[in-house]
Design a protein around this motif. Structure first.
Motif, PDB file in Angstrom:
ATOM      1  N   ASP A  31       0.829  -1.208   0.000  1.00 10.61           N
ATOM      2  CA  ASP A  31       0.000   0.000   0.000  1.00 10.61           C
ATOM      3  C   ASP A  31       0.864   1.260   0.000  1.00 10.61           C
ATOM      4  N   ALA A  32       1.947   1.244   0.779  1.00  3.02           N
ATOM      5  CA  ALA A  32       2.851   2.402   0.846  1.00  3.02           C
ATOM      6  C   ALA A  32       3.521   2.637  -0.507  1.00  3.02           C
ATOM      7  N   ILE A  33       3.933   1.572  -1.167  1.00  4.61           N
ATOM      8  CA  ILE A  33       4.547   1.704  -2.490  1.00  4.61           C
ATOM      9  C   ILE A  33       3.538   2.281  -3.479  1.00  4.61           C
ATOM     10  N   HIS A  34       2.312   1.784  -3.404  1.00  2.00           N
ATOM     11  CA  HIS A  34       1.262   2.296  -4.297  1.00  2.00           C
ATOM     12  C   HIS A  34       1.030   3.789  -4.054  1.00  2.00           C
ATOM     13  N   GLN A  35       0.993   4.188  -2.797  1.00  2.82           N
ATOM     14  CA  GLN A  35       0.781   5.594  -2.457  1.00  2.82           C
ATOM     15  C   GLN A  35       1.967   6.445  -2.925  1.00  2.82           C
ATOM     16  N   LEU A  36       3.183   5.947  -2.691  1.00  2.00           N
ATOM     17  CA  LEU A  36       4.365   6.667  -3.167  1.00  2.00           C
ATOM     18  C   LEU A  36       4.345   6.819  -4.681  1.00  2.00           C
ATOM     19  N   ARG A  37       3.936   5.757  -5.362  1.00  5.29           N
ATOM     20  CA  ARG A  37       3.895   5.787  -6.826  1.00  5.29           C
ATOM     21  C   ARG A  37       2.910   6.863  -7.306  1.00  5.29           C
ATOM     22  N   SER A  38       1.779   6.975  -6.623  1.00  8.55           N
ATOM     23  CA  SER A  38       0.786   7.967  -7.056  1.00  8.55           C
ATOM     24  C   SER A  38       1.222   9.396  -6.734  1.00  8.55           C
ATOM     25  N   GLU A  39       2.109   9.571  -5.748  1.00  4.61           N
ATOM     26  CA  GLU A  39       2.573  10.905  -5.365  1.00  4.61           C
ATOM     27  C   GLU A  39       3.948  11.243  -5.937  1.00  4.61           C
ATOM     28  N   ALA A  40       4.602  10.306  -6.573  1.00  2.18           N
ATOM     29  CA  ALA A  40       6.001  10.476  -6.990  1.00  2.18           C
ATOM     30  C   ALA A  40       6.194  11.588  -8.012  1.00  2.18           C
ATOM     31  N   HIS A  41       5.214  11.836  -8.821  1.00  2.00           N
ATOM     32  CA  HIS A  41       5.405  12.773  -9.922  1.00  2.00           C
ATOM     33  C   HIS A  41       4.681  14.103  -9.721  1.00  2.00           C
ATOM     34  N   LYS A  42       4.045  14.272  -8.588  1.00  3.46           N
ATOM     35  CA  LYS A  42       3.329  15.524  -8.340  1.00  3.46           C
ATOM     36  C   LYS A  42       4.319  16.682  -8.225  1.00  3.46           C
ATOM     37  N   GLY A  43       4.110  17.684  -9.039  1.00  5.89           N
ATOM     38  CA  GLY A  43       4.933  18.888  -8.986  1.00  5.89           C
ATOM     39  C   GLY A  43       6.330  18.733  -9.562  1.00  5.89           C
ATOM     40  N   VAL A  44       6.639  17.575 -10.139  1.00  9.12           N
ATOM     41  CA  VAL A  44       7.969  17.355 -10.702  1.00  9.12           C
ATOM     42  C   VAL A  44       7.923  17.636 -12.201  1.00  9.12           C
ATOM     43  N   GLN A  45       8.804  18.503 -12.663  1.00 12.63           N
ATOM     44  CA  GLN A  45       8.853  18.862 -14.073  1.00 12.63           C
ATOM     45  C   GLN A  45       9.897  18.050 -14.828  1.00 12.63           C
ATOM     46  N   SER A  46      10.952  17.659 -14.152  1.00 13.92           N
ATOM     47  CA  SER A  46      12.077  16.996 -14.803  1.00 13.92           C
ATOM     48  C   SER A  46      11.733  15.556 -15.188  1.00 13.92           C
ATOM     49  N   THR A  47      11.943  15.231 -16.454  1.00 14.28           N
ATOM     50  CA  THR A  47      11.722  13.871 -16.936  1.00 14.28           C
ATOM     51  C   THR A  47      12.690  12.903 -16.257  1.00 14.28           C
ATOM     52  N   GLN A  48      13.926  13.376 -16.064  1.00 12.20           N
ATOM     53  CA  GLN A  48      14.940  12.523 -15.446  1.00 12.20           C
ATOM     54  C   GLN A  48      14.547  12.152 -14.018  1.00 12.20           C
ATOM     55  N   VAL A  49      14.033  13.085 -13.260  1.00 12.48           N
ATOM     56  CA  VAL A  49      13.602  12.810 -11.883  1.00 12.48           C
ATOM     57  C   VAL A  49      12.422  11.842 -11.893  1.00 12.48           C
ATOM     58  N   LYS A  50      11.489  12.054 -12.800  1.00 12.44           N
ATOM     59  CA  LYS A  50      10.337  11.156 -12.903  1.00 12.44           C
ATOM     60  C   LYS A  50      10.791   9.734 -13.220  1.00 12.44           C
ATOM     61  N   GLU A  51      11.696   9.598 -14.196  1.00 11.75           N
ATOM     62  CA  GLU A  51      12.195   8.273 -14.567  1.00 11.75           C
ATOM     63  C   GLU A  51      12.955   7.629 -13.418  1.00 11.75           C
ATOM     64  N   HIS A  52      13.730   8.426 -12.702  1.00 10.44           N
ATOM     65  CA  HIS A  52      14.483   7.898 -11.563  1.00 10.44           C
ATOM     66  C   HIS A  52      13.530   7.387 -10.482  1.00 10.44           C
ATOM     67  N   ARG A  53      12.551   8.177 -10.139  1.00  8.03           N
ATOM     68  CA  ARG A  53      11.591   7.774  -9.109  1.00  8.03           C
ATOM     69  C   ARG A  53      10.832   6.516  -9.533  1.00  8.03           C
ATOM     70  N   THR A  54      10.450   6.461 -10.795  1.00  9.64           N
ATOM     71  CA  THR A  54       9.759   5.274 -11.299  1.00  9.64           C
ATOM     72  C   THR A  54      10.652   4.050 -11.188  1.00  9.64           C
ATOM     73  N   ALA A  55      11.913   4.193 -11.554  1.00 12.49           N
ATOM     74  CA  ALA A  55      12.848   3.071 -11.477  1.00 12.49           C
ATOM     75  C   ALA A  55      13.059   2.614 -10.041  1.00 12.49           C
ATOM     76  N   VAL A  56      13.188   3.556  -9.122  1.00  9.14           N
ATOM     77  CA  VAL A  56      13.370   3.213  -7.710  1.00  9.14           C
ATOM     78  C   VAL A  56      12.140   2.487  -7.175  1.00  9.14           C
ATOM     79  N   LEU A  57      10.967   2.988  -7.487  1.00  9.32           N
ATOM     80  CA  LEU A  57       9.740   2.343  -7.023  1.00  9.32           C
ATOM     81  C   LEU A  57       9.555   0.973  -7.657  1.00  9.32           C
ATOM     82  N   ASP A  58       9.938   0.836  -8.923  1.00 12.31           N
ATOM     83  CA  ASP A  58       9.881  -0.484  -9.571  1.00 12.31           C
ATOM     84  C   ASP A  58      10.807  -1.468  -8.856  1.00 12.31           C
ATOM     85  N   PHE A  59      12.002  -0.998  -8.507  1.00 11.31           N
ATOM     86  CA  PHE A  59      12.962  -1.846  -7.803  1.00 11.31           C
ATOM     87  C   PHE A  59      12.413  -2.271  -6.434  1.00 11.31           C
TER      88      PHE A  59
END
Length: 88
Positions: A31-59
């Motif tokens: 549940d925490a991972i799901h919540q983090l995933r839904s909040e990971a990209h809020k307010g983030v403009q950088s594609t690189q940061v978005k991709e990094h966060r997605t990769a970390v959450l996938d891991f």
């Protein structure tokens, strides 16, 4: 340096409690991972940061899945032993 006489086996009640706690913990983590995933990209403009966060959450999610699989395998062994005991 424990001797066999010092070794105390867990009761079935203790094992059941550990199983219940483990399932709750794994569900909470998912549940925490799901919540983090839904909040990971809020307010983030950088594609690189978005991709990094997605990769970390996938891991992290993959790691949790592997832990859950290992837990399920161990639990299956326990259940099999209980069934085998009852047959005897």
């Amino acid at each position: 340096s424990h001797t066999m006489s010092e070794y105390v086996r867990m009761t079935d009640t203790e094992r059941d409690q550990i199983d219940q706690d483990a399932q709750i913990f794994m569900r909470t983590c998912a549940d925490a991972i799901h919540q983090l995933r839904s909040e990971a990209h809020k307010g983030v403009q950088s594609t690189q940061v978005k991709e990094h966060r997605t990769a970390v959450l996938d891991f992290i999610e993959d790691y949790l899945k592997r832990v859950c699989k290992l837990y399920s395998e161990q639990r299956a062994i326990r259940v099999k032993r209980v069934i085998d005991k009852k047959r005897l």
